[in-house]
Design a protein around this motif. Structure first.
Motif, PDB file in Angstrom:
ATOM      1  N   GLN A 115       0.847  -1.195   0.000  1.00  0.00           N
ATOM      2  CA  GLN A 115       0.000   0.000   0.000  1.00  0.00           C
ATOM      3  C   GLN A 115       0.874   1.231   0.000  1.00  0.00           C
ATOM      4  OE1 GLN A 115      -3.261   0.002   2.768  1.00  0.00           O
ATOM      5  NE2 GLN A 115      -3.247   2.215   2.948  1.00  0.00           N
ATOM      6  N   LEU A 116       0.401   2.271  -0.666  1.00  0.00           N
ATOM      7  CA  LEU A 116       1.088   3.557  -0.679  1.00  0.00           C
ATOM      8  C   LEU A 116       0.134   4.645  -0.226  1.00  0.00           C
ATOM      9  CD1 LEU A 116       2.929   3.605  -4.140  1.00  0.00           C
ATOM     10  CD2 LEU A 116       3.951   3.246  -1.891  1.00  0.00           C
ATOM     11  N   GLN A 117       0.706   5.699   0.294  1.00  0.00           N
ATOM     12  CA  GLN A 117      -0.006   6.961   0.435  1.00  0.00           C
ATOM     13  C   GLN A 117       0.629   7.880  -0.590  1.00  0.00           C
ATOM     14  OE1 GLN A 117       0.674   7.651   4.728  1.00  0.00           O
ATOM     15  NE2 GLN A 117      -1.541   7.954   4.781  1.00  0.00           N
ATOM     16  N   ALA A 118      -0.177   8.686  -1.262  1.00  0.00           N
ATOM     17  CA  ALA A 118       0.342   9.577  -2.298  1.00  0.00           C
ATOM     18  C   ALA A 118      -0.130  11.000  -2.062  1.00  0.00           C
ATOM     19  CB  ALA A 118      -0.118   9.106  -3.669  1.00  0.00           C
ATOM     20  N   LEU A 119       0.771  11.948  -2.274  1.00  0.00           N
ATOM     21  CA  LEU A 119       0.447  13.371  -2.279  1.00  0.00           C
ATOM     22  C   LEU A 119       0.670  13.837  -3.712  1.00  0.00           C
ATOM     23  CD1 LEU A 119      -0.420  15.846  -0.654  1.00  0.00           C
ATOM     24  CD2 LEU A 119       2.012  16.303  -0.245  1.00  0.00           C
ATOM     25  N   LEU A 120      -0.428  14.003  -4.422  1.00  0.00           N
ATOM     26  CA  LEU A 120      -0.368  14.316  -5.848  1.00  0.00           C
ATOM     27  C   LEU A 120      -0.153  15.807  -6.091  1.00  0.00           C
ATOM     28  CD1 LEU A 120      -3.210  11.931  -7.029  1.00  0.00           C
ATOM     29  CD2 LEU A 120      -0.758  11.505  -6.935  1.00  0.00           C
ATOM     30  N   PRO A 121       0.289  16.191  -7.287  1.00  0.00           N
ATOM     31  CA  PRO A 121       0.527  17.607  -7.588  1.00  0.00           C
ATOM     32  C   PRO A 121      -0.712  18.452  -7.277  1.00  0.00           C
ATOM     33  CG  PRO A 121       1.275  16.233  -9.396  1.00  0.00           C
ATOM     34  CD  PRO A 121       0.539  15.337  -8.444  1.00  0.00           C
ATOM     35  N   ASP A 122      -0.486  19.593  -6.677  1.00  0.00           N
ATOM     36  CA  ASP A 122      -1.538  20.552  -6.321  1.00  0.00           C
ATOM     37  C   ASP A 122      -2.504  20.038  -5.260  1.00  0.00           C
ATOM     38  OD1 ASP A 122      -0.486  22.404  -8.179  1.00  0.00           O
ATOM     39  OD2 ASP A 122      -1.628  21.442  -9.781  1.00  0.00           O
ATOM     40  N   ALA A 123      -2.252  18.882  -4.665  1.00  0.00           N
ATOM     41  CA  ALA A 123      -3.117  18.364  -3.597  1.00  0.00           C
ATOM     42  C   ALA A 123      -2.562  18.785  -2.242  1.00  0.00           C
ATOM     43  CB  ALA A 123      -3.218  16.856  -3.670  1.00  0.00           C
ATOM     44  N   THR A 124      -3.432  18.848  -1.253  1.00  0.00           N
ATOM     45  CA  THR A 124      -2.999  19.188   0.102  1.00  0.00           C
ATOM     46  C   THR A 124      -3.172  18.020   1.073  1.00  0.00           C
ATOM     47  OG1 THR A 124      -5.178  20.103   0.595  1.00  0.00           O
ATOM     48  CG2 THR A 124      -3.490  21.639  -0.188  1.00  0.00           C
ATOM     49  N   GLU A 125      -3.864  16.957   0.612  1.00  0.00           N
ATOM     50  CA  GLU A 125      -4.094  15.800   1.474  1.00  0.00           C
ATOM     51  C   GLU A 125      -3.565  14.533   0.818  1.00  0.00           C
ATOM     52  OE1 GLU A 125      -7.980  15.341   3.139  1.00  0.00           O
ATOM     53  OE2 GLU A 125      -8.310  17.503   3.207  1.00  0.00           O
ATOM     54  N   TRP A 126      -2.980  13.675   1.634  1.00  0.00           N
ATOM     55  CA  TRP A 126      -2.491  12.380   1.181  1.00  0.00           C
ATOM     56  C   TRP A 126      -3.686  11.464   0.911  1.00  0.00           C
ATOM     57  CZ3 TRP A 126       2.735  11.111   0.710  1.00  0.00           C
ATOM     58  CH2 TRP A 126       3.633  12.061   1.210  1.00  0.00           C
ATOM     59  N   ILE A 127      -3.568  10.608  -0.105  1.00  0.00           N
ATOM     60  CA  ILE A 127      -4.595   9.606  -0.374  1.00  0.00           C
ATOM     61  C   ILE A 127      -3.986   8.212  -0.225  1.00  0.00           C
ATOM     62  CG2 ILE A 127      -6.012  11.065  -1.872  1.00  0.00           C
ATOM     63  CD1 ILE A 127      -4.694   9.659  -4.286  1.00  0.00           C
ATOM     64  N   ASN A 128      -4.795   7.252   0.187  1.00  0.00           N
ATOM     65  CA  ASN A 128      -4.348   5.868   0.334  1.00  0.00           C
ATOM     66  C   ASN A 128      -4.599   5.106  -0.956  1.00  0.00           C
ATOM     67  OD1 ASN A 128      -3.530   5.962   3.102  1.00  0.00           O
ATOM     68  ND2 ASN A 128      -5.682   6.027   3.660  1.00  0.00           N
ATOM     69  N   ILE A 129      -3.581   4.385  -1.409  1.00  0.00           N
ATOM     70  CA  ILE A 129      -3.693   3.583  -2.622  1.00  0.00           C
ATOM     71  C   ILE A 129      -3.379   2.135  -2.232  1.00  0.00           C
ATOM     72  CG2 ILE A 129      -2.980   3.297  -5.015  1.00  0.00           C
ATOM     73  CD1 ILE A 129      -3.982   6.152  -4.406  1.00  0.00           C
ATOM     74  N   ALA A 130      -4.420   1.313  -2.131  1.00  0.00           N
ATOM     75  CA  ALA A 130      -4.248  -0.088  -1.762  1.00  0.00           C
ATOM     76  C   ALA A 130      -3.888  -0.919  -2.987  1.00  0.00           C
ATOM     77  CB  ALA A 130      -5.536  -0.612  -1.130  1.00  0.00           C
ATOM     78  N   ALA A 131      -3.390  -2.118  -2.753  1.00  0.00           N
ATOM     79  CA  ALA A 131      -3.079  -3.044  -3.838  1.00  0.00           C
ATOM     80  C   ALA A 131      -4.299  -3.220  -4.730  1.00  0.00           C
ATOM     81  CB  ALA A 131      -2.635  -4.385  -3.266  1.00  0.00           C
ATOM     82  N   GLY A 132      -4.060  -3.227  -6.033  1.00  0.00           N
ATOM     83  CA  GLY A 132      -5.142  -3.359  -7.004  1.00  0.00           C
ATOM     84  C   GLY A 132      -5.675  -2.026  -7.495  1.00  0.00           C
ATOM     85  N   ASN A 133      -5.149  -0.926  -6.959  1.00  0.00           N
ATOM     86  CA  ASN A 133      -5.595   0.407  -7.359  1.00  0.00           C
ATOM     87  C   ASN A 133      -4.451   1.165  -8.019  1.00  0.00           C
ATOM     88  OD1 ASN A 133      -8.444   0.622  -6.276  1.00  0.00           O
ATOM     89  ND2 ASN A 133      -7.329  -0.091  -4.477  1.00  0.00           N
ATOM     90  N   GLN A 134      -4.786   2.316  -8.587  1.00  0.00           N
ATOM     91  CA  GLN A 134      -3.796   3.114  -9.317  1.00  0.00           C
ATOM     92  C   GLN A 134      -4.079   4.592  -9.137  1.00  0.00           C
ATOM     93  OE1 GLN A 134      -4.925   1.621 -13.198  1.00  0.00           O
ATOM     94  NE2 GLN A 134      -5.779   3.608 -13.747  1.00  0.00           N
ATOM     95  N   PHE A 135      -3.087   5.410  -9.530  1.00  0.00           N
ATOM     96  CA  PHE A 135      -3.285   6.850  -9.599  1.00  0.00           C
ATOM     97  C   PHE A 135      -2.499   7.390 -10.778  1.00  0.00           C
ATOM     98  CE2 PHE A 135       0.264   6.195  -6.679  1.00  0.00           C
ATOM     99  CZ  PHE A 135       1.203   7.130  -7.065  1.00  0.00           C
ATOM    100  N   GLU A 136      -2.879   8.587 -11.236  1.00  0.00           N
ATOM    101  CA  GLU A 136      -2.227   9.211 -12.378  1.00  0.00           C
ATOM    102  C   GLU A 136      -1.572  10.522 -11.975  1.00  0.00           C
ATOM    103  OE1 GLU A 136      -4.609   9.639 -15.890  1.00  0.00           O
ATOM    104  OE2 GLU A 136      -5.390   7.598 -15.719  1.00  0.00           O
ATOM    105  N   VAL A 137      -0.457  10.807 -12.618  1.00  0.00           N
ATOM    106  CA  VAL A 137       0.280  12.041 -12.385  1.00  0.00           C
ATOM    107  C   VAL A 137       0.507  12.694 -13.745  1.00  0.00           C
ATOM    108  CG1 VAL A 137       2.402  13.031 -11.450  1.00  0.00           C
ATOM    109  CG2 VAL A 137       1.429  10.990 -10.399  1.00  0.00           C
ATOM    110  N   PRO A 138       0.192  13.983 -13.891  1.00  0.00           N
ATOM    111  CA  PRO A 138       0.399  14.632 -15.188  1.00  0.00           C
ATOM    112  C   PRO A 138       1.887  14.817 -15.508  1.00  0.00           C
ATOM    113  CG  PRO A 138      -0.382  16.217 -13.562  1.00  0.00           C
ATOM    114  CD  PRO A 138      -0.402  14.876 -12.896  1.00  0.00           C
TER     115      PRO A 138
END
Length: 93
Positions: A50-73
């Motif tokens: 599992q990861l926590q991610a702080l994406l560009p221009d975000a102020t809060e961390w999000i949880n990314i569990a196994a089987g999920n994804q996120f995108e970064v520009p």
């Protein structure tokens, strides 16, 4: 060709390869907090762990569990935190 990549004193390691859709890497992140930059759009899939991610221009961390994804520009940076060793697949598009 397969390339080997190592970041943050060996705490993040990956193997890079090319597909017909573009470059990808698959690797493992040790516990810790890391900042990554990307020149291309990046789709990061968490395979195991599992990861926590702080994406560009975000102020809060999000949880990314196994089987999920996120995108970064393209042309941005993002932070991740791992509490346990975490396997990932990054697709650069």
């Amino acid at each position: 060709m397969i390339t080997e990549n190592q970041y943050f004193n060996g705490n993040v390691k990956s193997l890079g390869y090319e597909t017909t859709e573009g470059k990808s890497t698959i690797g493992v992140i040790n516990p810790g907090e890391y900042t990554f930059g990307t020149a291309q759009k990046e789709v990061m899939h968490v395979i195991e762990g599992q990861l926590q991610a702080l994406l560009p221009d975000a102020t809060e961390w999000i949880n990314i569990a196994a089987g999920n994804q996120f995108e970064v520009p393209a042309n941005s940076s993002f932070k991740v935190k791992a509490a346990v060793q975490t396997a990932y697949l990054c697709q650069y598009r």
